[in-house]
Scaffold this active site. Structure first.
Site, PDB file in Angstrom:
ATOM      1  N   ARG A  72       0.529  -1.380   0.170  1.00 12.52           N
ATOM      2  CA  ARG A  72       0.008  -0.078  -0.013  1.00 12.52           C
ATOM      3  C   ARG A  72       1.004   1.231   0.133  1.00 12.52           C
ATOM      4  NH1 ARG A  72      -2.275   0.858   4.552  1.00 12.52           N
ATOM      5  NH2 ARG A  72      -3.440   2.625   3.997  1.00 12.52           N
ATOM      6  N   LYS A  84       1.732  -8.272  12.304  1.00 11.40           N
ATOM      7  CA  LYS A  84       1.123  -8.482  10.856  1.00 11.40           C
ATOM      8  C   LYS A  84       1.558  -9.645  10.142  1.00 11.40           C
ATOM      9  CE  LYS A  84       0.969  -5.885   6.596  1.00 11.40           C
ATOM     10  NZ  LYS A  84       0.873  -4.389   5.846  1.00 11.40           N
ATOM     11  N   ARG A  86      -1.810   4.954  19.482  1.00 12.02           N
ATOM     12  CA  ARG A  86      -1.165   6.094  20.160  1.00 12.02           C
ATOM     13  C   ARG A  86      -0.585   5.592  21.231  1.00 12.02           C
ATOM     14  NH1 ARG A  86      -4.657  11.260  22.092  1.00 12.02           N
ATOM     15  NH2 ARG A  86      -3.305  11.221  24.065  1.00 12.02           N
TER      16      ARG A  86
END
Ligand code: BTN
Length: 281
Positions: free
Chosen positions: A74, A139, A274
């Protein structure tokens, strides 16, 4: 002397069973819906399918490569894979001219991969918006959807999927590289052919639903796998960073972030948790 050799002194050796043959065998009755080609290498399976003329029949074209020399990720990134250690393939699906606009297609493809892995016995596969397949927050795979608009305004989507089957040891440092592989998630991972067939079956199912009813029909199923539901996240994109609580996705597949009581729609970007800043006590 065995009878067959007595009749034919020079029998041809049997054709080797290819990975494509094995995939077809796993697909069973669904096999005729796919035209599967399994090649040694190419630059990118997405690129090859995007550049090909449209297929002459209605089958979904599937191109699998043992090795990609320029795998695409991506946002212009490279996708790294390892021969024998990754499943890398693309599927081309044509949509009717009046099919819904393509919002949420990569989310739908992620759902298909997660369901296929569930069916093969993998534990808790989650999804990170818009296209990551996660196992234990690392991932396991990624998806790149590229679209082609046809003359009659019909649309084709090339859905590229990369799954890490077994990473080289230097990459597989849990918690450090941010990536993981199927061998870490399952004691006896399926073969690449069995995994491919399971993903194709799920893709066929979700893409049919998507064509008929659009992303809203699959939205709740995606949200149940949303790895960051309720988390404080940061989304970084070319236009800057946005922070907020991840409250899910809307009917177009856009990410919804709540910020001081206001809901923001995010169309593109990379999501990360975050960092929690701990101040002095
Ligand atoms: C990402 O996470 O950035 C998306 C990765 C998509 C990789 C797959 S591998 C098969 C197909 N061919 C490519 O060149 N890319 C996709």
């Amino acid at each position: 002397m065995p009878l067959s050799s007595a009749l034919n002194p020079n029998p041809l050796p049997p054709e080797p069973v290819t990975a494509a043959d094995q995939t077809v065998a796993h697909l069973g009755a669904a096999a005729p819906a796919f035209a599967i080609e399994w090649i040694a290498e190419c630059d990118s399976t997405n690129r090859v399918l995007l550049d090909r003329p449209p297929p002459a029949d209605a089958r979904m074209e599937v191109l699998v490569a043992n090795r990609q020399l320029e795998g695409r990720g991506r946002r212009g990134r490279q996708w790294q894979s390892w021969p024998g250690g990754s499943l890398t393939f693309s599927l081309r699906r044509n949509f009717a001219a009046d099919a819904p606009v393509p919002g949420g297609l990569s989310l739908v493809a992620g759902l298909a991969v997660a369901r296929a892995l569930d069916g093969l016995g993998a534990p808790e596969i989650m999804l990170k918006w818009p296209n990551d397949i996660l196992y234990q927050d690392q991932k396991l795979g990624g998806i790149l959807v590229e679209l082609l608009a046809g003359r009659s305004r019909a649309m084709s989507a090339v859905i590229g999927i990369g799954i890490n089957l077994s990473l080289p040891p230097e990459m597989n440092v849990v918690g450090q590289s941010g990536i993981t592989d199927l061998a870490s998630a399952m004691p006896a991972p399926p073969s690449a052919a069995a995994l491919l067939a399971a993903i194709l079956l799920e893709l066929q199912h979700v893409l049919d639903t998507y064509e008929l009813a659009g992303f809203p029909a699959l939205r709740n199923a995606w949200q149940r796998r949303n790895a960051h539901a309720g988390d404080q996240v940061r989304v970084s994109s070319e236009s800057g960073n946005l922070e907020g609580i991840c409250i899910g996705v809307d009917d177009d597949g856009a990410l919804l972030l709540a910020q001081d009581g206001v809901v923001q729609r995010v169309l593109a970007g990379d999501v990360s948790l975050r960092p929690v800043i701990v101040g002095p006590k």
